[in-house]
Write an enzyme that holds these catalytic residues in place. Sequence first.
Site, PDB file in Angstrom:
ATOM      1  CD  GLU A  12     -17.639  62.784-103.074  1.00 27.45           C
ATOM      2  OE1 GLU A  12     -16.939  63.256-102.021  1.00 27.45           O
ATOM      3  OE2 GLU A  12     -16.328  63.077-104.081  1.00 27.45           O
ATOM      4  CB  CYS A  15     -10.402  67.879-101.774  1.00 29.33           C
ATOM      5  SG  CYS A  15     -11.506  66.530-101.839  1.00 29.33           S
TER       6      CYS A  15
END
Lengths: 676, 676
Positions: A330, A426
């Site tokens: 990521e 998240c």
Amino acid sequence: MLEQIEITSPFWQARQQTIAQQMIPYQWDIINDLKQVEIAVTNTGGDSTALDSDKSYVVENFLIAAGKKQGKRGGMVFQDSDAYKWLEAVAYTLEVQPNDDLRAKADRLIDIIAAAQADDGYLNTYFQVNEPERKYQSLYMSHELYCAGHLIEAAVAYTLATKTTKFLEVACKLADNIDAHFGPEEGKIHGGDGHEEIELALLRLYELTQAERYLKLAEYLLLIRGQDPDFFTAQQRRDVALGRKSLIPGLEIIHPDFKAPYFQSDKPVDEQTEAKGHAVRVVYLCAALALGAKLSGNQRLLTAANNYWRNIVQKCLYLTGAIGSTAHGEAFTGDYDLPNDSIYGETCASVGLIFFAHNMLRQNQQGACADVMEQALYNTVLSGMNLDGKGFFYVNPLEASPYRSKVNPGLRHVLTRRPGWFACACCPPNLARMVMSLGHYLYHEDNGTIFSDLFVASNATFKQKDGSTIELQQSTNYPWDGTVRYEVKQAGSAGVKFALRLPQWCEHYHLSCKGQERPAELKDGYLYLKEPAQTGDIIELTLELEPMLVEADARIGADYGKQAVVRGPIVYCAEEVDNGAQLQCLHLGSEGELRGHYDPELLGGVYVIESQGQRRKLAEAAAATSPATTIPAIASPLYRKAQPAQYEAQSIKLIPYYAWCNRAEGEMRVWLNPQP
Amino acid sequence: MLEQIEITSPFWQARQQTIAQQMIPYQWDIINDLKQVEIAVTNTGGDSTALDSDKSYVVENFLIAAGKKQGKRGGMVFQDSDAYKWLEAVAYTLEVQPNDDLRAKADRLIDIIAAAQADDGYLNTYFQVNEPERKYQSLYMSHELYCAGHLIEAAVAYTLATKTTKFLEVACKLADNIDAHFGPEEGKIHGGDGHEEIELALLRLYELTQAERYLKLAEYLLLIRGQDPDFFTAQQRRDVALGRKSLIPGLEIIHPDFKAPYFQSDKPVDEQTEAKGHAVRVVYLCAALALGAKLSGNQRLLTAANNYWRNIVQKCLYLTGAIGSTAHGEAFTGDYDLPNDSIYGETCASVGLIFFAHNMLRQNQQGACADVMEQALYNTVLSGMNLDGKGFFYVNPLEASPYRSKVNPGLRHVLTRRPGWFACACCPPNLARMVMSLGHYLYHEDNGTIFSDLFVASNATFKQKDGSTIELQQSTNYPWDGTVRYEVKQAGSAGVKFALRLPQWCEHYHLSCKGQERPAELKDGYLYLKEPAQTGDIIELTLELEPMLVEADARIGADYGKQAVVRGPIVYCAEEVDNGAQLQCLHLGSEGELRGHYDPELLGGVYVIESQGQRRKLAEAAAATSPATTIPAIASPLYRKAQPAQYEAQSIKLIPYYAWCNRAEGEMRVWLNPQP
């Protein structure tokens, strides 16, 4: 100091209402396991995230840690942070509008959290319940300080919103536990958390409490990073040697993507000149560097913040305010490497970028920082959520194709519909706390001057140092309309020293007061009024808001020879549902042929742009209208001697990027071909 | 029947000599662990390939299995196949030129292999030495029949080349062992190998021995595939349940990429209409389907071969004859999904595609099959090797950037220099056997007609059914020159029924004999001479060979709006060393402005093409020549209001794609921008 802010913008009220009425209750049900929702596990792209159940476990974990319930602690190692982010969003929601039910739920949750806290202040349900002997020993992946940071941020917000202190006491006790374990002294741990977050949280705690130890601890954690590039990897090796299991099921402890640069720990922060590794980690670090520089005056922090800013904004930023070019880790990749299809562009990363930009702005008063903040907000952050608040994106591509995402594993992480929830949840709560706290981002003050940073209809009250009050009423239909009126309801004792942001995209503007041109000096992206504003002044800033064709730096290979359409801060895209499939065949018309109108019925009300463009005909279609000839082919019908392109006129309908994927699933593109 | 062939083409002689004198001895040293070479482990892209040593173990493994040496069997589970592929390449080399030293080494190796074979015919060093109880039980990844297939192919080639039978006896004994274990009868295994190869090998063994049981077994293995879609996955689950270790270190037994379609086993082969899964597996399967259809007349095999052909050639083929769009599983993705940068394009897959095309051609006489064969051969296959024969590519991209390969993990598998060897060393020996056996691909015969399939200077001798002999001397400087002369040295009893391939790329041609136009009928890509050729005839085919601008089907998003340059079968590319960096900024000139010449000094002698093109100036460079104005920017200097593009003239130098990466490491592109 901003004392009160009330957002009156219908655009933002709608989003805040969606979050307050839809998303926050929905998240409450999830963290309490009151409902089963569709959970996507593909959010981390190539990385497999193994879940053993559809439960979230969030609140249950605290009950187990508090000894109030028996059972197995579940979810991700950082599952606690979901509760904290929910509480932080609730705090901002209570600022926006009182809500007794929500307040009662939050207070109850805080009681549970407090009960779970150990006597010494330590608080993390995973390590308390599952591996107490491993506390603060696997910082590369433990997220202990990361979770603590979210608790502290939530507590600060909750304290400010409710004027209660119970949650703050938990936060301070936890911060003091960290202070007792981390620091330069012998016997303490000389390193930080694999996922930055605690640093920013401690700075916010310092801002609220003015307790110097939190500022010092934040500074320490920022500057110790990368001093020992082997800090995290040594912990990884020790865990392997001890036969400990991975804290993220499905990931090896030593994973090829998770080396020092992933954690921004290969070099001390002020020696880092390029954004590397996990994008959310980078911007959380940066947000702390910028705020730390402001609060401490430490030049090393400022150097680091400026270096990161330069690299991210000048070389690694997508048009939509997205960051993170790869799903592997990521992460950032490198300068100008900004693929539109295999992008990661995590919603959380753009939320973090806003934190960074906002903190930069607060210390340098550069309008460019507000521009970045606004770009990320109106595009990638809003794209992170369905208009109905019931689906969420982790990954925000600039080019998507359901077919390619299905067949090409390198695009597996690019979803073309928003799932209801994520195993690693998240993004949705991060988005919620961002939007609910928007009021904090509209103005900032520096040295007696009030800066208007974001154009959002609102009523703001500022308390001056001399005790006097300033009241500003901002009226605007931005982002659909470029006129912003500031009515000075109350100017304070000496009038308002006022600076209004002039975005870099704006070619023409007009600044007036009651029909008279108002003199101002343009500096660093702000129009500083030459004379303080007085009570009764109505300052009117008109930004020309025309659809604009945009091109990218030619070093960005993915965008070369393409154009995008923007109007003010809104980036536009073409969707299959409006324009048919094979979007790569579309060619925009000239800038003069862009036409727009506000459509109140479409996508919750959006300004739509139409371009009088063209669509390239596929070879079969073109052949049908041409005299039959044999065109040389190169081994396959896929390749042939280049022919004059044939087009058919097509009006291309463009909608704001943030609203994509709210109708039929299909292709989407931001960057389109220019007029042939 | 082709009796003898001698390649006289300097182009191909040079390559055959490089392989015979450089690569085959080099491989001998490697398989005997006589030298340490740089071994790349990144060849499988995202998949990690764990090696415990730099040794190859290949020959040592056979010695251990034969009980002639003590030690640990090493290398990949399919390591044996390296020896077989080396032997196969040696066989073709011995056909090209006698070599006593090589022959002696090969005979010695065959003795060792024969000694390792079990009494029942079984032969696989991994299972014999390491896990005898697991024989034929983990077919999803065991590569047992795959290795057997390579042994059989090598033995067939060696038998034809040397007229000895020892190796053939080993092959037949092994084939008979397989026949005893696999088949429709109760108690036998009702499935095949996870990696196709045995099927093609058995067909070749049948062609040589005419033993029906090999044809039947091949047919069985082709048609059982996918009858039980759970065949491989059930074995995977059983191995997990038994706690067996993965046969490929570093890969989980149940890997997300390795489901039924990866093995082409989700459906029976004649129900499959799309190429899915591991590209090499697909084309090895296809090559067997096509040959099986020809040899058996089985319509189900023909249906499957035709379906696959249609899908691969019409929807999944790169301009360079590469296949396999993703590194994940080294696999096909889907129709028109042909990214140039994240491509896999394995050398072996294009070798397999040539097998497939050649076997299709042998049963359908369609010139299009020869076109594909030639395209893969002159581009991707040759790109798989450095000109000096000392470095090899697994992955053959159409767009490469050393910087992006370094920073973007999604491009990790795309190397920008050829390593000396690979942990999984399938490509170099595959390339060697392809090039050394090239003579077998120049002509084929059907129903009394001789088809000239590839234009390669050579002397060929055919034996006719009536016992008479045909001798054809082909003279040409192809691929650099388009004139091909066939001198009929001996025409046989009734003259030569002759068909000459007319490639699809050829717009204009001329066919003559001694200055007279020679009448011919064009059918399916072949020019069939109306009258048989007679002794003394000199048939001259002149193919107009001009540089051509090529475009891709507009459905291929990655190539949209771009052009490539080809000349005959040769695809061209631009390299940084000739054209500077930022190749995405180059725009070709018009087709009329393409100029070429043969440069004997460059890259072993290549025809170079120069395009009078342009390079787009970067914004800074453009700004330096424009009056200073502030161009609106969108949050970042990366994005600005579209400006008229500024170009500078640049002569773009293009070299044959196969020769890229033989000078300084740098960017490379096949698809370039057209004239602005």
